[in-house]
Design an enzyme around this catalytic site. Structure first.
Site, mmCIF file in Angstrom:
data_model
loop_
_atom_site.group_PDB
_atom_site.id
_atom_site.type_symbol
_atom_site.label_atom_id
_atom_site.label_comp_id
_atom_site.label_asym_id
_atom_site.label_seq_id
_atom_site.Cartn_x
_atom_site.Cartn_y
_atom_site.Cartn_z
ATOM 1 N N SER A 111 0.845 -1.200 0.000
ATOM 2 C CA SER A 111 0.000 0.000 0.000
ATOM 3 C C SER A 111 0.884 1.255 0.000
ATOM 4 O O SER A 111 1.713 1.422 -0.882
ATOM 5 C CB SER A 111 -0.970 -0.035 1.189
ATOM 6 O OG SER A 111 -2.006 0.915 1.015
ATOM 7 N N GLU A 209 -1.771 -2.631 -8.255
ATOM 8 C CA GLU A 209 -2.972 -2.914 -7.475
ATOM 9 C C GLU A 209 -3.440 -1.611 -6.860
ATOM 10 O O GLU A 209 -2.692 -0.636 -6.786
ATOM 11 C CB GLU A 209 -2.678 -3.955 -6.390
ATOM 12 C CG GLU A 209 -1.703 -3.510 -5.304
ATOM 13 C CD GLU A 209 -2.347 -2.764 -4.138
ATOM 14 O OE1 GLU A 209 -3.529 -3.005 -3.828
ATOM 15 O OE2 GLU A 209 -1.653 -1.915 -3.547
ATOM 16 N N HIS A 279 -4.736 -5.295 -1.693
ATOM 17 C CA HIS A 279 -5.774 -5.118 -0.677
ATOM 18 C C HIS A 279 -6.868 -6.157 -0.867
ATOM 19 O O HIS A 279 -8.000 -5.840 -1.245
ATOM 20 C CB HIS A 279 -6.366 -3.719 -0.766
ATOM 21 C CG HIS A 279 -5.403 -2.613 -0.467
ATOM 22 N ND1 HIS A 279 -4.467 -2.169 -1.387
ATOM 23 C CD2 HIS A 279 -5.231 -1.859 0.644
ATOM 24 C CE1 HIS A 279 -3.762 -1.184 -0.848
ATOM 25 N NE2 HIS A 279 -4.202 -0.980 0.378
#
EC number: 3.4.17.-
Length: 311
Positions: A111, A209, A279
């Site tokens: 992330s 992502e 995620h």
């Protein structure tokens, strides 16, 4: 030249830090028990873990000091990020890359940690790990066993092949591509552009992502990567999980699939979609900076080990 960190052994100490936002205390505690009881590790906590400065886990200097302390501590064999959130880009310019280069060890997270992966790997050659977080993944009561199992790759030097045995994969563009893995969270990759830490995708397998971004936002970011030459530079592209990236108003939006077609397919690069990386649950860890081979005919990606054996 890339450098792989040493494998972990039971009894090793790992450092836990929050270089971005503060973790949720309850799930973090569950995750620490996972490290200690299930993996047999000892834990050293960063000082800023319990600190809050708005949406940050303490002031920039405190979070940076934790990162430096864990890399300089000879007893710490891995640095694991508790969670993402926001803030790693704020400390990147002040990182002592010489310190990290002289003390190579496992660095793990994803992330917002994508910015640190890119900065650290490109400035030191250290192979790092895009892997599930403590607080937001393994610390959850319903954490998927496969998510937890991702941590086992830190203990043994083994090659890994991702196939449809794990999740359905869709061929976006046929072909075979080989190169070092690079990438992570699309928002953070895009935020490196125009900075000293701009991602290098030349001849690499780029994986992307994201979460909670509508198709028009994905469109904007992919367009920026396209115009910066990052898609044309890549050897191939892995489209990973785009969690909750659906339009709020479907009648007035392109679909995510249309956006991906406009950029990924039209790039002409071999591309596969559907990897449970990011995620999502389960969430698989992959090393950044190792060689990987993608074969769309076999619907498989084979990834070299991210660690070297202990002497």
């Amino acid at each position: 030249m890339n450098h792989k960190p040493k494998a972990l052994q039971k009894g090793d100490t790992v450092g836990v830090i929050a270089p971005a936002s503060p973790p949720e205390s309850g799930t973090l505690q569950n995750a620490l028990l996972f490290l200690e009881n299930e993996l047999g590790l000892q834990v050293k906590l960063g000082r800023s873990l319990k600190t809050r400065h708005g949406y940050l886990a303490g002031e920039d200097r405190a979070r940076l000091d934790d990162l430096h302390d864990m890399f300089s501590d000879q007893n710490v064999k891995a640095v694991i990020c508790a969670c993402g959130g926001f803030g790693t880009g704020r400390i990147a310019a002040d990182i002592d890359f010489g310190l990290i280069r002289s003390n190579p060890k496992i660095f793990w997270g994803y992330s917002d940690i994508t910015f640190l992966h890119t900065a650290i790997h490109q400035n030191t050659g250290l192979v790092t790990f895009h892997g599930p977080m403590l607080s937001t993944d393994v610390g959850l009561e319903d954490a998927d066993p496969l998510t937890k199992a991702s941590y086992h790759q830190l203990f043994e030097e083994t090659e890994f092949t991702y196939t449809e045995d794990i999740s359905p994969l869709e061929v976006l563009t046929d072909g075979r591509a080989e190169g070092e893995l690079a990438g992570g969270n699309l928002s953070l990759i895009t935020s490196t552009l125009g900075t000293p830490f701009e991602i290098d995708t030349k001849d690499k397998l780029l994986f992307i992502e994201d979460i909670d971004e509508e198709p028009y936002q994905i469109d904007r970011m992919l367009n920026q990567l396209k115009m910066a030459g990052k898609l044309s530079d890549a050897a191939g592209i892995l489209v990973c999980d785009f969690h909750k990236c659906e339009p709020k108003n479907k009648e007035k939006s392109l679909t995510l699939e249309q956006v991906l077609n406009d950029y990924i397919v039209k790039s002409g690069k071999p591309a596969l979609k559907g990897f449970k990386i990011g995620h999502c649950s389960p969430s698989f860890a992959v090393p950044i900076g190792v060689r990987a081979v993608m074969d769309t005919a076999a619907k498989a990606v084979t990834i070299e080990s991210g660690i070297s054996g202990r002497e």
